[in-house]
Scaffold this active site. Structure first.
Site, mmCIF file in Angstrom:
data_model
loop_
_atom_site.group_PDB
_atom_site.id
_atom_site.type_symbol
_atom_site.label_atom_id
_atom_site.label_comp_id
_atom_site.label_asym_id
_atom_site.label_seq_id
_atom_site.Cartn_x
_atom_site.Cartn_y
_atom_site.Cartn_z
ATOM 1 N N HIS A 18 6.371 32.866 56.820
ATOM 2 C CA HIS A 18 5.404 32.638 55.743
ATOM 3 C C HIS A 18 4.033 33.197 56.134
ATOM 4 O O HIS A 18 3.295 33.703 55.299
ATOM 5 C CB HIS A 18 5.303 31.122 55.514
ATOM 6 C CG HIS A 18 4.661 30.708 54.235
ATOM 7 N ND1 HIS A 18 5.042 31.191 53.013
ATOM 8 C CD2 HIS A 18 3.653 29.833 53.992
ATOM 9 C CE1 HIS A 18 4.298 30.631 52.070
ATOM 10 N NE2 HIS A 18 3.443 29.821 52.637
ATOM 11 N N SER B 282 5.811 29.196 63.685
ATOM 12 C CA SER B 282 7.113 29.855 63.835
ATOM 13 C C SER B 282 7.679 30.270 62.488
ATOM 14 O O SER B 282 8.875 30.438 62.348
ATOM 15 C CB SER B 282 8.081 28.900 64.533
ATOM 16 O OG SER B 282 8.170 27.707 63.783
ATOM 17 N N THR B 283 6.801 30.436 61.511
ATOM 18 C CA THR B 283 7.309 30.740 60.176
ATOM 19 C C THR B 283 6.914 32.135 59.700
ATOM 20 O O THR B 283 5.762 32.544 59.871
ATOM 21 C CB THR B 283 6.803 29.704 59.141
ATOM 22 O OG1 THR B 283 6.993 30.247 57.835
ATOM 23 C CG2 THR B 283 5.347 29.380 59.329
ATOM 24 N N ALA C 187 -5.188 30.203 51.966
ATOM 25 C CA ALA C 187 -5.633 31.591 52.116
ATOM 26 C C ALA C 187 -5.042 32.493 51.024
ATOM 27 O O ALA C 187 -5.680 33.467 50.618
ATOM 28 C CB ALA C 187 -5.224 32.109 53.492
ATOM 29 N N PHE C 188 -3.855 32.150 50.557
ATOM 30 C CA PHE C 188 -3.227 32.970 49.514
ATOM 31 C C PHE C 188 -4.073 32.986 48.237
ATOM 32 O O PHE C 188 -4.065 33.973 47.488
ATOM 33 C CB PHE C 188 -1.824 32.425 49.214
ATOM 34 C CG PHE C 188 -1.014 33.292 48.303
ATOM 35 C CD1 PHE C 188 -0.344 34.402 48.805
ATOM 36 C CD2 PHE C 188 -0.914 33.010 46.946
ATOM 37 C CE1 PHE C 188 0.402 35.212 47.967
ATOM 38 C CE2 PHE C 188 -0.163 33.814 46.102
ATOM 39 C CZ PHE C 188 0.496 34.919 46.614
ATOM 40 N N GLU C 189 -4.793 31.890 47.986
ATOM 41 C CA GLU C 189 -5.589 31.771 46.757
ATOM 42 C C GLU C 189 -6.982 32.403 46.881
ATOM 43 O O GLU C 189 -7.701 32.536 45.880
ATOM 44 C CB GLU C 189 -5.762 30.287 46.377
ATOM 45 C CG GLU C 189 -4.540 29.646 45.747
ATOM 46 C CD GLU C 189 -3.407 29.379 46.717
ATOM 47 O OE1 GLU C 189 -3.701 29.015 47.873
ATOM 48 O OE2 GLU C 189 -2.234 29.554 46.335
ATOM 49 N N VAL D 201 -5.144 30.889 59.129
ATOM 50 C CA VAL D 201 -3.690 30.994 59.019
ATOM 51 C C VAL D 201 -3.125 31.047 60.437
ATOM 52 O O VAL D 201 -3.446 31.948 61.208
ATOM 53 C CB VAL D 201 -3.275 32.248 58.222
ATOM 54 C CG1 VAL D 201 -1.798 32.147 57.837
ATOM 55 C CG2 VAL D 201 -4.129 32.438 56.974
ATOM 56 N N PHE E 134 -6.643 24.744 53.527
ATOM 57 C CA PHE E 134 -5.529 24.600 54.483
ATOM 58 C C PHE E 134 -6.099 24.744 55.897
ATOM 59 O O PHE E 134 -6.871 25.660 56.177
ATOM 60 C CB PHE E 134 -4.506 25.708 54.206
ATOM 61 C CG PHE E 134 -3.107 25.398 54.658
ATOM 62 C CD1 PHE E 134 -2.144 24.990 53.759
ATOM 63 C CD2 PHE E 134 -2.748 25.548 55.992
ATOM 64 C CE1 PHE E 134 -0.842 24.726 54.178
ATOM 65 C CE2 PHE E 134 -1.458 25.293 56.413
ATOM 66 C CZ PHE E 134 -0.498 24.875 55.505
ATOM 67 N N PHE F 261 -14.506 39.564 55.925
ATOM 68 C CA PHE F 261 -13.245 38.857 56.157
ATOM 69 C C PHE F 261 -13.359 37.950 57.375
ATOM 70 O O PHE F 261 -13.314 38.412 58.522
ATOM 71 C CB PHE F 261 -12.119 39.875 56.341
ATOM 72 C CG PHE F 261 -10.749 39.288 56.269
ATOM 73 C CD1 PHE F 261 -10.263 38.781 55.069
ATOM 74 C CD2 PHE F 261 -9.933 39.238 57.382
ATOM 75 C CE1 PHE F 261 -8.986 38.238 54.985
ATOM 76 C CE2 PHE F 261 -8.661 38.705 57.309
ATOM 77 C CZ PHE F 261 -8.189 38.201 56.104
HETATM 78 N N1 INI Z 1 -2.497 28.628 53.906
HETATM 79 C C1 INI Z 1 -3.471 28.807 54.837
HETATM 80 O O1 INI Z 1 -4.648 28.979 54.469
HETATM 81 N N2 INI Z 1 -3.170 28.773 56.166
HETATM 82 C C2 INI Z 1 -1.887 28.605 56.616
HETATM 83 O O2 INI Z 1 -1.680 28.580 57.869
HETATM 84 C C3 INI Z 1 -0.854 28.435 55.664
HETATM 85 N N3 INI Z 1 0.510 28.246 56.107
HETATM 86 O O3 INI Z 1 0.776 28.236 57.324
HETATM 87 O O4 INI Z 1 1.436 28.091 55.291
HETATM 88 C C4 INI Z 1 -1.192 28.452 54.287
HETATM 89 N N4 INI Z 1 -0.244 28.274 53.319
HETATM 90 C C5 INI Z 1 -0.580 27.935 51.957
HETATM 91 C C6 INI Z 1 -0.843 29.158 51.102
HETATM 92 O O5 INI Z 1 -2.088 29.748 51.417
HETATM 93 C C7 INI Z 1 -0.905 28.776 49.613
HETATM 94 O O6 INI Z 1 -1.923 27.822 49.398
HETATM 95 C C8 INI Z 1 0.436 28.202 49.101
HETATM 96 O O7 INI Z 1 1.493 29.087 49.396
HETATM 97 C C9 INI Z 1 0.365 27.973 47.559
HETATM 98 O O8 INI Z 1 0.147 29.194 46.856
#
Ligand code: INI
Length: 156
Positions: free
Chosen positions: A91, A88-89, A59-61, A84, A25, A116
């Site tokens: 999330h 404006s979210t 980043a979540f993964e 990341v 991402f 990190f």
């Molecule tokens: N993942 C990122 O690495 N950077 C971001 O800015 C981001 N935003 O903005 O949503 C982001 N979202 C995806 C997330 O990491 C997961 O891949 C997704 O939720 C599926 O699990």
């Protein structure tokens, strides 16, 4: 003082096996972080054969890939890279927060150091500045941290 043992580690990456986990991402920025990290590792003496780069969707993964590599026994240290952008979210807080706490948990649970290098910024421009722009390359800095932590832990 005599009798005091001090451990300082070093930035000698020769012979160290380093895994990089990179979130795709915002990949225009993350590719620069990966390049910075690989360049820094080479400059500190790492062999390309001892380096692995694992791409994951976001980043979540990142923490799960870090954990899998750490448990594989194939790395001395890990580098987490991603970008990341708050935008404006809300999330942002979940993704950035879970990535950071997950990366920390991997290090504490496995004993494999995790550096990190995931950028968490308010704007895209702030991320670019930290990925080889005027504020340096946080991928390179994280790679150096991984080397230093691997060295100091091996010494304890
Ligand atoms: N993942 C990122 O690495 N950077 C971001 O800015 C981001 N935003 O903005 O949503 C982001 N979202 C995806 C997330 O990491 C997961 O891949 C997704 O939720 C599926 O699990």
């Amino acid at each position: 003082m005599s009798g005091t043992i001090t451990h300082n580690g070093s930035l000698d990456a020769s012979g160290l096996r380093i895994g990089i986990v990179a979130a795709r991402f915002n990949d225009a920025v993350v590719e620069r972080l990966v390049s910075g990290a690989l360049d820094a590792l080479a400059r500190h003496g790492a062999s390309p054969d001892d380096l692995r780069v694992v791409w994951v969707p976001g980043a979540f993964e990142v923490p799960l890939a870090l954990k899998t590599l750490a448990n594989s026994g194939s790395v001395d240290a890990l580098v987490a890279l991603g970008c990341v952008v708050r935008g404006s979210t809300p999330h942002f807080d979940y993704v950035a927060g879970e990535c950071a706490s997950g990366a920390s948990a991997v290090a504490l649970d496995t004993g494999i150091p995790v550096a990190f290098g995931v950028l968490t910024t308010d704007t895209w421009d702030q991320a670019v500045e930290r990925a080889g722009g005027k504020l340096g390359n946080k991928g390179a800095e994280a790679a150096a941290t991984a080397v230093e932590m691997a060295r100091v832990l091996k010494d304890l």
